[in-house]
Scaffold this motif. Structure first.
Motif, PDB file in Angstrom:
ATOM      1  N   SER A   1       1.960   0.944   8.510  1.00 24.84           N
ATOM      2  CA  SER A   1       2.948   1.863   7.953  1.00 24.84           C
ATOM      3  C   SER A   1       4.354   1.359   8.261  1.00 24.84           C
ATOM      4  CB  SER A   1       2.755   3.254   8.551  1.00 24.84           C
ATOM      5  OG  SER A   1       3.891   4.048   8.273  1.00 24.84           O
TER       6      SER A   1
ATOM      7  N   ASP B   1       5.760   5.918  -1.222  1.00 21.47           N
ATOM      8  CA  ASP B   1       5.681   4.459  -1.055  1.00 21.47           C
ATOM      9  C   ASP B   1       5.278   3.642  -2.287  1.00 21.47           C
ATOM     10  OD1 ASP B   1       5.986   5.480   1.501  1.00 21.47           O
ATOM     11  OD2 ASP B   1       4.456   4.203   2.399  1.00 21.47           O
TER      12      ASP B   1
ATOM     13  N   GLU C   1       1.086   9.444  -0.485  1.00 23.76           N
ATOM     14  CA  GLU C   1       0.658   8.557   0.595  1.00 23.76           C
ATOM     15  C   GLU C   1      -0.214   9.271   1.629  1.00 23.76           C
ATOM     16  OE1 GLU C   1       1.554   5.414   0.277  1.00 23.76           O
ATOM     17  OE2 GLU C   1       0.573   4.748   2.099  1.00 23.76           O
TER      18      GLU C   1
END
Ligand code: FES
Length: 570
Positions: free
Chosen positions: A471, A120, A83
């Motif tokens: 985020s 993620d 990420e």
């Protein structure tokens, strides 16, 4: 029942010899071809994906379990999406991982698959892949880092960075202090230890029934992470023996469970996009509005950053996800099947809670019901937008202000420190052309830091609107995932600085207060931005990506193709 892998390894003649001989080059004895289940272990290990860098070791534990249960484990790499390093955003590549892993699983002699993820996008990408193939599958996420520690206090990965950046801009922290602090945050293997997107998606995999109870929260370096991985190796063999495929676990009821659990844990808004995409692979009917209507009676029970105080290590010691799911009780579909081949209700019925300040009781929640993700609609977001109420400032949930518009986050960053910027606490800051087609890849640009002028005056939040994402570690009154996005001709493209915008979260509306005839004039003058790429993956992605309300999967990847493999030329 003939195993799928037997069509490779039990084949006669040159075909079978080819399949077996090269596998024996690894030193396996011929017993591995005796018809036992062949288990693929898809690992998203990479030194370019620091959150997943220990998955090699997790895979070794999975292998132990597979051997113990009488299977034949074979580890293989799948695209690792780090990420923090990938540009323009790891989200641009989630579908590429899903496509790659789907084809690898289908094209190889596998009977079942263990999915090793962490950072993620690796969790949803692998679940999408497994859903489209339909072989028995189990997920093992890599677990969160230990709590960060700075100046004697806990610091959460990601969440602390947002604060430190604001503190730096506001003059509350020096560059040297920031440089020291950054070494104190990510201090062990594992993914972000806030309830950011990685922890959220690990929890979603567990809530969906696709990973073992407690698997989402064991810290990456905890021995029980490895014990759970070994157990998963045993379980996948059992799932193959009983032909328990992902579609039998990830049903509409399982997705409803996951959406409700996401509200209870104060999870990331990114879960909205990823769950829609996974459901799309399975043909499970799921709509953006489900993420609002299904959670109106669900309070936030978990007091974790970014909405709350604690971190995943504390969550683990407090009882983890089973304690939350037990607390939700009858609000979940307790009869839903899981990879244990037992139901959600059976898995969590005795789950204890050891810390009521971390996992709060249903009747004394951390945040009241109705403060989870809200889905907004209006002439600024005809196909929807979302806001994470628990991360927003209550006084801004009903707000009218003038727009200050930027066509990219970079354009905003260039002036964010300008003391003469025309901005005040009522301004509605718009960052656009950040959607799936626009940036491309829909980066986490929505929660841009506040203008330095406001930070220095002590303002800590203003309304921000974006067609990108936020985020999971971030916070603020931020309207996200505006659909259609500006680059696809959504009304967001027509807003001009100075326009009035009305946000009314209780009424679920987002309005651009400009007359229709004026908007028609603006639309006639609007031209779409050029295609960002003339070839390659980015071209394919931008040609085929669907909007946020559909989960941002590529249109030709939704649905499933099953596990049937092509012809054997040998
Ligand atoms: Fe990998 Fe946060 S950067 S989980």
């Amino acid at each position: 029942m003939e195993r799928r892998s037997s069509t490779w390894f039990a084949a006669t003649g040159r075909s079978g010899m080819n399949h077996r001989a090269w596998m024996r080059s690894q030193g396996f004895t011929s017993e591995v071809f005796d018809g036992r289940p062949v288990i693929g272990i898809a690992t998203t290990w990479s030194e370019l994906a620091p959150c997943n860098v220990h998955l090699h070791r997790v895979a070794e534990s999975v292998k132990r379990g597979v051997w113990q249960a009488g299977g034949f484990p074979l580890e293989f790499p799948a695209m690792a999406l780090g990420e923090t390093l990938l540009r323009p955003t790891a989200m641009l590549y989630r579908n590429l991982l899903a496509m790659e892993a789907e084809e690898l699983i289908r094209a190889n002699p596998l009977d079942g698959v263990v999915l090793l993820s962490g950072c993620d996008k690796t969790t949803p990408g692998l679940l999408m892949a497994a859903s489209s193939v339909g072989l028995p599958a189990i997920m093992v996420t890599g677990g969160p880092m230990l709590n960060g520690k700075y100046q004697g206090a806990d610091v959460g990965s990601g969440t602390a960075v947002w604060r430190w950046e604001e503190d730096l801009l506001a003059g509350r922290m020096t560059e040297a202090e920031c440089a020291f602090a950054e070494g104190c945050m990510a201090r062990s293997n594992g993914h972000c230890m806030t309830m950011g997107t990685a922890s959220t998606m690990a929890s979603m995999a567990e809530a969906l029934g696709m990973q073992l109870p407690y698997s989402a929260s064991w810290p990456a370096v905890d021995a029980r992470r490895y014990e759970t991985a070994q157990r998963a190796g045993q379980v996948i063999v059992d799932l193959v023996e009983h032909d328990v495929t992902p579609d039998k676990i990830m049903t509409r009821e399982a997705f409803e469970n996951a959406i409700r659990v996401n509200a209870a844990i104060g999870g990331s808004t990114n879960a909205v996009i990823h769950l829609l995409a996974i459901a799309g692979r399975l043909g499970v009917p799921l709509a953006l509005d489900d993420f609002d209507t299904l959670i109106r009676d669900i309070p936030t029970l978990v007091n974790l950053q970014p909405s709350g105080k604690y971190l995943m290590e504390d969550f683990c010691y407090a009882g983890g996800l089973p304690a939350v799911m037990r607390e939700l009780g009858g609000l979940l579909h307790t009869g839903a099947l899981t990879v244990t081949r037992e139901t959600v209700g059976e898995n969590v019925k005795d789950a204890p809670c050891w810390n009521r300040d971390v996992i709060m009781p249903f009747d004394q929640p951390f945040q009241a019901a109705g403060t989870g993700t809200a889905v907004l609609r209006g002439n600024l977001a005809p196909d929807g937008a979302v806001i994470k109420q628990s991360a927003a400032s209550p006084h801004l949930l009903k707000h009218r202000g003038r727009a200050l518009v930027f066509d990219s986050p970079e354009a905003y960053h260039q002036v964010a420190a300008d003391p003469d910027l025309e901005v005040d606490e009522d301004t509605v800051l718009i960052i656009r052309y950040c959607g799936p087609k626009g940036y491309p890849g829909m980066p986490e640009t929505a929660n841009v830091p506040l203008p330095a002028k406001l930070l220095k005056r002590g303002v800590r939040d203003i309304v921000r609107i974006c067609d990108g994402r936020m985020s999971g570690t971030a916070y603020g009154t931020v309207v996200l995932h505006v659909a259609p996005e500006a680059a696809a001709g959504g009304p967001l493209a027509l807003v001009r600085t100075g326009d009035w915008i009305t946000l009314d979260v209780p009424a679920r509306t987002l309005s651009l207060d400009v007359p229709d005839d004026e908007l028609a004039v603006r639309r006639a003058a609007w031209t779409p931005p050029p295609q960002p790429a003339a070839r390659g993956w980015t071209w394919l992605y931008t040609e085929h990506v669907q909007q946020a309300d559909k989960g941002c999967d590529l249109d030709f990847l939704t649905g499933a193709s099953g596990a049937r493999v092509g012809r054997d030329p040998h």
